[in-house]
Design an enzyme around this catalytic site. Structure first.
Site, PDB file in Angstrom:
ATOM      1  N   GLU A 387       0.791  -1.237   0.000  1.00 55.55           N
ATOM      2  CA  GLU A 387       0.000   0.000   0.000  1.00 55.55           C
ATOM      3  C   GLU A 387       0.825   1.290   0.000  1.00 55.55           C
ATOM      4  O   GLU A 387       0.549   2.209   0.773  1.00 55.55           O
ATOM      5  CB  GLU A 387      -0.949  -0.004   1.203  1.00 55.55           C
ATOM      6  CG  GLU A 387      -1.852  -1.214   1.231  1.00 55.55           C
ATOM      7  CD  GLU A 387      -2.765  -1.272   2.448  1.00 55.55           C
ATOM      8  OE1 GLU A 387      -2.599  -0.451   3.357  1.00 55.55           O
ATOM      9  OE2 GLU A 387      -3.634  -2.155   2.480  1.00 55.55           O
ATOM     10  N   GLU A 498      -5.900 -11.048  -1.219  1.00 53.87           N
ATOM     11  CA  GLU A 498      -6.752 -10.855  -0.042  1.00 53.87           C
ATOM     12  C   GLU A 498      -8.230 -10.827  -0.431  1.00 53.87           C
ATOM     13  O   GLU A 498      -8.986  -9.971   0.017  1.00 53.87           O
ATOM     14  CB  GLU A 498      -6.382  -9.546   0.663  1.00 53.87           C
ATOM     15  CG  GLU A 498      -4.919  -9.427   1.026  1.00 53.87           C
ATOM     16  CD  GLU A 498      -4.558  -8.168   1.799  1.00 53.87           C
ATOM     17  OE1 GLU A 498      -5.470  -7.482   2.293  1.00 53.87           O
ATOM     18  OE2 GLU A 498      -3.359  -7.869   1.899  1.00 53.87           O
TER      19      GLU A 498
HETATM   20  C1  GLA Z   1      -4.999  -4.737   4.215  1.00 54.13           C
HETATM   21  C2  GLA Z   1      -3.722  -5.458   4.601  1.00 54.13           C
HETATM   22  C3  GLA Z   1      -4.009  -6.780   5.270  1.00 54.13           C
HETATM   23  C4  GLA Z   1      -5.124  -6.657   6.291  1.00 54.13           C
HETATM   24  C5  GLA Z   1      -6.338  -6.059   5.650  1.00 54.13           C
HETATM   25  C6  GLA Z   1      -7.461  -5.964   6.647  1.00 54.13           C
HETATM   26  O1  GLA Z   1      -5.574  -5.229   3.092  1.00 54.13           O
HETATM   27  O2  GLA Z   1      -2.863  -5.704   3.526  1.00 54.13           O
HETATM   28  O3  GLA Z   1      -2.851  -7.223   5.900  1.00 54.13           O
HETATM   29  O4  GLA Z   1      -4.717  -5.871   7.367  1.00 54.13           O
HETATM   30  O5  GLA Z   1      -5.997  -4.772   5.200  1.00 54.13           O
HETATM   31  O6  GLA Z   1      -7.551  -7.050   7.473  1.00 54.13           O
END
Ligand code: GLA
Length: 584
Positions: A387, A498
């Site tokens: 990020e 994710e």
């Molecule tokens: C982001 C992070 C993850 C996690 C999510 C929420 O996507 O990359 O590690 O913290 O937020 O759980």
């Protein structure tokens, strides 16, 4: 058309013979032979190979799937404790010197349990449930909670105190002053315990302020276990369905891996895991060591190998692979890591760029070396930077500048520096990834693309991780396709890191929509691989069951493949590409 009929005929013949040869096999996954497996073995003469009919169209692979109308498990509940305080009394006791009493008022009722005169955040009502709870059993806990006090909102926790000394999280809710809120949680009682008490408290703080010591009200507590009737079919292994295209992963916590209920399901259905928290800097950096001897650790921060080890050990022991997540991130990285003398004082000065780069290099080196030396071959990808792009911050290259100590202390080239160090120390089997969310946003996508281009030119990056926290409708499948193909232009591996679908709709219709959404996405990923438009090497869902999803905040969410009772949802079958679920 003719070829298709022939292949279907072949498939049926193969299925028939497979069924008659091995009845037990047939209840598991059945496959028709792939072109490779029907082809003549290498030592066969040229003549024999040339006379064999050429297979020009891939033969369909059929996977076992139960009819959709038979997949809903029957769940029954067994209430082991219920208390609404309407008798005017209760067995709840104070945990410390506070006052716990049943008093007039309540959630739509006459009586309520009130706790006041609290002097510490851990003060709250507690009841011994040792006789009612069974070991290795999961209980759902619901309660109405309220507090009175000056703070506008307050976190109320429900926990189990086990053997008088360990405290297990059961549920948590953020309530507003004076308003009743439902707390919902669940807990797996450990295999061995001598005593178990249920209690409520406000968010734990070492030094409680007056604002923290609110009066807590609790009503309508229900503790129940669930029993899932045995299904009439065996649930096939999820990852096997996609072994020919990509790894299928899941984000887990240390508690999931300890859980006697969840861990076998993780092992069964997934061939990759990502630690949800345990490999992030705030779990790995060792504050006690660093702050006790800041001079010694100034350029080489101490790390907690025990936390790194949790997922690596589980993966190795169970033949799974692991995505490392994450080395450099503005979030879940303690502010003291950036301070002189590792100070927790908010006003303490930050270290210089040079010192921070040394800390960054050493941290990356230690983590990677720990993984590859002690668990060689387990980590196949690492999110080096998470990020780092936020075009809203208006930095010329789109680098995230707000609330980002990496940017403050190192500067806008911190992603490049992190990748430089990661490349220096990572063994070649560990692919280095950049990971981000909302990558489909065109401005953000453009900036990420630029960053990846710079990294790729220097040979520093192997892959792009799309977090993929999506909604039911947005981003559309087409947008996801455009995003993936754009990054694939750079000849990078793509991983879906994710995946979850944010939804509050648990109705039959909602569950169907979710299943269709998953099926469309999984179909898309496979097609992109099949058509050579992308090289998607792994697809990870962010959490095993709805119960553990990070999306459950003020509202209960249903984003994942398994439900609160660890049963596969229709979404599981969507991910499995069940033929009865529409995909277009
Ligand atoms: C982001 C992070 C993850 C996690 C999510 C929420 O996507 O990359 O590690 O913290 O937020 O759980």
């Amino acid at each position: 058309m003719k070829k298709r009929l022939i292949s279907l005929l072949l498939a049926s013949l193969f299925l028939l013979s497979a069924c008659s040869e091995n009845q037990t096999e047939s209840s598991n996954i059945t496959t028709t032979p792939s072109p490779e497996s029907t082809a003549a073995p290498a030592e066969t003469t040229t003549e024999a190979t040339t006379t064999a009919a050429p297979v020009t169209e891939p033969v369909e692979v059929t996977f076992y799937e139960p009819p959709l109308d038979s997949i809903k498990p029957a769940i029954t509940f067994n209430v082991v404790f219920e208390e609404n305080f309407e008798s005017g009394a209760s067995d709840f006791k104070p945990r410390g010197g506070e006052t716990v009493e049943v008093t007039a008022g309540g959630y739509n009722s006459d009586f309520v349990l009130k706790t006041y005169n609290r002097t510490a955040t851990w003060n709250g009502p507690q009841i011994d449930l040792t006789a009612s709870l069974q070991p290795s059993t999961t209980y759902d806990v619901t309660a109405m909670v309220k507090y009175e006090g000056a703070a506008a909102t307050k976190r109320i926790d429900c926990k189990i105190q086990q053997n008088d000394s360990t405290y297990l999280d059961c549920g948590v809710v953020t309530a507003k002053s004076g308003e009743w809120t439902e707390l919902k949680g669940s807990i797996e009682i450990p295999a061995k315990f001598t005593s178990c008490s249920l209690y409520f408290e406000s968010e734990y703080k070492e030094n409680a302020q007056t604002d923290d010591l609110v009066e807590i009200y609790v009503d309508n507590i229900v503790v129940k276990s669930s029993h899932v009737e045995e299904l009439s079919y065996e649930i096939p292994v999820l990852h096997t369905r996609h072994d020919d295209s990509f790894k299928v992963g899941v984000a887990v916590t240390a508690a999931d891996l300890r859980s006697l209920e969840i861990s076998p399901l993780v092992k069964k259905h997934f061939n990759s895991i990502t630690m949800g928290n345990e490999m992030k800097p705030d779990s790995v950096l060792d504050y006690v060591k660093c702050s006790n001897d800041p001079e010694k650790y100034n350029l080489e921060p101490a790390i907690k190998e025990d936390n790194l080890k949790i997922g690596l050990k589980f993966a190795k022991e169970n033949g799974l692979l692991l995505r490392g997540h994450t080395l450099v991130w503005h979030s879940q990285t303690p502010a003291w890591f950036f301070k002189e003398n590792y100070s927790k004082d908010a006003n303490a000065p930050n270290v210089s760029r040079e010192v921070m780069l040394a800390r960054m290099e050493s941290y990356i080196k230690q983590v990677l070396e720990y993984c590859q030396t002690n668990y060689p071959g387990v980590v196949y990808a690492y999110d080096v930077v998470n990020e780092a792009i936020d075009p809203a911050d208006a930095e010329p290259n789109g680098i995230r500048t707000k609330n980002n100590l990496w940017y403050d202390v190192v500067g806008a080239d911190y992603p490049e520096m992190a990748f430089t160090f990661a490349r220096k120390y990572a063994s070649p089997e560990i692919k280095l990834f950049y990971n981000d969310f909302n990558c489909h946003d065109t401005t953000k996508r453009f900036r990420i693309y630029e960053l990846l281009t710079r990294l790729k030119e220097q040979g520093l990056v192997d892959g792009m991780g799309l977090q993929s926290h999506y909604g039911l409708a947005e981003p559309t499948t087409i947008t996801v396709m455009d995003t993936i193909t754009k990054f694939a232009e750079l000849d990078l591996e793509i991983q879906i890191t994710e995946l979850d679908i944010n939804t509050t709709d648990n109705s039959d219709e909602g569950l169907e929509k979710l299943a269709v959404r998953y099926k469309k996405l999984i179909n898309l990923y496979r097609q992109l691989n099949d058509n050579g438009k992308a090289n998607i090497t792994s697809v990870t869902v962010w959490g095993f069951s709805d119960k553990g999803s990070w999306l459950n905040d003020t509202e209960k969410k249903y984003p994942l493949l398994f439900d609160d009772y660890l049963q596969p949802k229709l979404a599981f079958w969507g991910f499995y590409l069940h033929s009865e679920i529409p995909s277009y």
